[in-house]
Design an enzyme around this catalytic site. Structure first.
Site, PDB file in Angstrom:
ATOM      1  N   ASN A  11       0.947  -0.838   0.520  1.00  0.00           N
ATOM      2  CA  ASN A  11      -0.297   0.373  -0.154  1.00  0.00           C
ATOM      3  C   ASN A  11       0.603   1.351   0.062  1.00  0.00           C
ATOM      4  O   ASN A  11       1.031   1.594   0.593  1.00  0.00           O
ATOM      5  CB  ASN A  11      -1.399   0.227   0.937  1.00  0.00           C
ATOM      6  CG  ASN A  11      -1.485   1.128   1.434  1.00  0.00           C
ATOM      7  OD1 ASN A  11      -1.751   1.987   0.617  1.00  0.00           O
ATOM      8  ND2 ASN A  11      -2.354   1.766   2.522  1.00  0.00           N
ATOM      9  N   LYS A  13       0.310   4.358  -0.351  1.00  0.00           N
ATOM     10  CA  LYS A  13      -0.808   5.443   0.156  1.00  0.00           C
ATOM     11  C   LYS A  13       0.001   6.383  -0.833  1.00  0.00           C
ATOM     12  O   LYS A  13      -0.210   6.401  -1.942  1.00  0.00           O
ATOM     13  CB  LYS A  13      -0.663   5.809   0.969  1.00  0.00           C
ATOM     14  CG  LYS A  13      -0.070   4.818   2.330  1.00  0.00           C
ATOM     15  CD  LYS A  13      -0.051   4.865   3.938  1.00  0.00           C
ATOM     16  CE  LYS A  13      -0.230   3.691   4.674  1.00  0.00           C
ATOM     17  NZ  LYS A  13      -0.142   3.410   6.164  1.00  0.00           N
ATOM     18  N   HIS A  97      -8.930   1.634   5.054  1.00  0.00           N
ATOM     19  CA  HIS A  97      -7.887   2.011   4.850  1.00  0.00           C
ATOM     20  C   HIS A  97      -8.463   2.559   7.328  1.00  0.00           C
ATOM     21  O   HIS A  97      -9.478   3.263   6.713  1.00  0.00           O
ATOM     22  CB  HIS A  97      -7.211   1.932   4.558  1.00  0.00           C
ATOM     23  CG  HIS A  97      -5.845   2.228   5.053  1.00  0.00           C
ATOM     24  ND1 HIS A  97      -5.385   2.918   5.560  1.00  0.00           N
ATOM     25  CD2 HIS A  97      -5.335   1.383   5.384  1.00  0.00           C
ATOM     26  CE1 HIS A  97      -4.352   2.552   6.444  1.00  0.00           C
ATOM     27  NE2 HIS A  97      -3.858   1.811   5.708  1.00  0.00           N
ATOM     28  N   GLU A  99      -6.693   4.792   7.630  1.00  0.00           N
ATOM     29  CA  GLU A  99      -6.879   6.538   6.974  1.00  0.00           C
ATOM     30  C   GLU A  99      -8.470   6.720   6.653  1.00  0.00           C
ATOM     31  O   GLU A  99      -8.016   8.094   6.936  1.00  0.00           O
ATOM     32  CB  GLU A  99      -5.594   6.656   6.571  1.00  0.00           C
ATOM     33  CG  GLU A  99      -4.589   6.229   7.333  1.00  0.00           C
ATOM     34  CD  GLU A  99      -3.475   5.986   6.725  1.00  0.00           C
ATOM     35  OE1 GLU A  99      -3.010   5.788   5.235  1.00  0.00           O
ATOM     36  OE2 GLU A  99      -1.541   5.048   7.228  1.00  0.00           O
ATOM     37  N   GLU A 169      -5.727  -4.383  10.945  1.00  0.00           N
ATOM     38  CA  GLU A 169      -4.468  -3.790  10.804  1.00  0.00           C
ATOM     39  C   GLU A 169      -4.556  -2.639  12.419  1.00  0.00           C
ATOM     40  O   GLU A 169      -5.836  -2.279  12.343  1.00  0.00           O
ATOM     41  CB  GLU A 169      -4.579  -2.516   9.532  1.00  0.00           C
ATOM     42  CG  GLU A 169      -4.315  -3.623   8.390  1.00  0.00           C
ATOM     43  CD  GLU A 169      -3.602  -3.073   7.228  1.00  0.00           C
ATOM     44  OE1 GLU A 169      -2.455  -2.651   6.987  1.00  0.00           O
ATOM     45  OE2 GLU A 169      -4.594  -1.169   7.164  1.00  0.00           O
ATOM     46  N   GLY A 175       2.246   2.312  11.135  1.00  0.00           N
ATOM     47  CA  GLY A 175       3.289   3.791  10.939  1.00  0.00           C
ATOM     48  C   GLY A 175       3.749   3.440  11.839  1.00  0.00           C
ATOM     49  O   GLY A 175       4.934   5.049  11.960  1.00  0.00           O
ATOM     50  N   SER A 215       3.294  -2.281  10.473  1.00  0.00           N
ATOM     51  CA  SER A 215       4.534  -2.216  10.745  1.00  0.00           C
ATOM     52  C   SER A 215       4.917  -3.094  10.749  1.00  0.00           C
ATOM     53  O   SER A 215       6.176  -3.868  11.375  1.00  0.00           O
ATOM     54  CB  SER A 215       4.639  -1.637  12.327  1.00  0.00           C
ATOM     55  OG  SER A 215       4.499   0.310  12.575  1.00  0.00           O
TER      56      SER A 215
HETATM   57  P1  PGA Z   1       2.350   0.217   7.944  1.00  0.00           P
HETATM   58  O1  PGA Z   1       0.951   0.797   6.695  1.00  0.00           O
HETATM   59  O2  PGA Z   1       3.511  -1.029   7.359  1.00  0.00           O
HETATM   60  O3  PGA Z   1       3.846   1.440   6.900  1.00  0.00           O
HETATM   61  O4  PGA Z   1       2.915   0.270   9.588  1.00  0.00           O
HETATM   62  C1  PGA Z   1       0.297  -0.510   6.414  1.00  0.00           C
HETATM   63  C2  PGA Z   1      -0.761   0.285   5.923  1.00  0.00           C
HETATM   64  O5  PGA Z   1      -1.217   1.227   6.658  1.00  0.00           O
HETATM   65  O6  PGA Z   1      -1.526  -0.583   5.059  1.00  0.00           O
END
Ligand code: PGA
Length: 253
Positions: A11, A13, A97, A99, A169, A175, A215
């Site tokens: 992803n 983003k 997601h 976000e 997640e 993140g 992460s």
């Molecule tokens: P990350 O994000 O691996 O940077 O923690 C995962 C995601 O949001 O899909």
């Protein structure tokens, strides 16, 4: 040996210009073009879908989008439809997601409409669920995740559920560098599989692939992916660099 094939999706983003996206996709393709042991999906921003699709065309690497609208067309300024994604040879789309839920007000009902629209257009949805730190610490994790799974996947047929990928997640792990331990993740994955069994049946529950996200790095991927109910990962930060993404994909075997 697991019954399900692992699936690892990057992803990206809101990162990468078209030129940067092409360079990253080319590097990944050099290593993984003929790799069939894990399903690999690249999810660049909308602006780079066409270019990345051209790079991976004819390989085993699939293309995915990060969001879409549920309608086929119309007056929805700024939105992209399922058919438009199919037009660019997308096979997957990330939906709900955290976000999107946090910054753009997406609810389970919206994610549900999008999941149905995606499946009706032959796109496999990657439906994201996960609790916040506060929800976990106040003992509501199981309730929150179950509600998201039931709401986001409501009304899907058994065939549609099998086509759907669920990404667990935990919001506190995205993140932040804080990964769920493999035991914490496995516990929630088993819980999600149990919810699918109640919504459908045992065969469907055993077929649905559930990714872990939050992460994931090359150093922790193998341990996470080896858990009985974890079928690969949804990778953010570590998918922006070819070497680390390739190492994570290869940890899915
Ligand atoms: P990350 O994000 O691996 O940077 O923690 C995962 C995601 O949001 O899909």
């Amino acid at each position: 040996m697991k019954k399900r094939k692992a699936i690892v999706a990057g992803n990206w983003k809101m990162n990468k210009t078209v030129a940067e996206a092409i360079a990253l996709a080319q590097e990944i393709k050099r290593d993984l073009a003929d790799f069939r042991d894990v399903d690999v999906v690249l999810c660049p921003p909308f602006t780079a879908l066409k270019a990345v699709g051209d790079v991976v065309s004819g390989t085993h690497i699939d293309l995915g989008a990060q969001n879409m609208h549920w309608e086929k067309s119309g007056a929805f300024t700024g939105e992209v439809s399922p058919g438009m994604l199919r037009d660019l040879f997308c096979h997957y789309v990330i939906l709900g997601h955290s976000e999107r839920r946090q910054y753009f007000g997406e609810t389970d009902a919206i994610v549900n409409k999008k999941a149905k629209a995606a499946l009706a257009s032959n796109l496999k949805p990657i439906v994201c669920v996960g609790e916040t730190l506060q929800e976990r610490e106040s003992g509501r994790m199981a309730h929150v995740v179950e509600t998201q799974v039931r709401g986001s996947l409501a009304g899907l047929s058994a065939r549609e559920l099998v086509e759907t990928i669920i990404a667990y997640e935990p919001v506190w792990a995205i993140g932040t560098g804080k990964t769920a331990t493999s035991a914490q993740a496995q516990e929630v994955h088993a819980l999600i599989r149990g919810v699918i069994q109640i919504m459908a049946d045992e065969t469907v529950a055993q077929s649905v692939r559930i990714q872990y996200g939050g992460s994931v790095k090359a150093s922790n991927a193998r341990e996470l992916f080896s858990q009985p109910d974890i079928d690969g990962g949804l990778i953010g930060g570590a998918a922006l660099e070819a070497r680390s993404f390739i190492d994570i994909v290869r940890a899915g075997v």
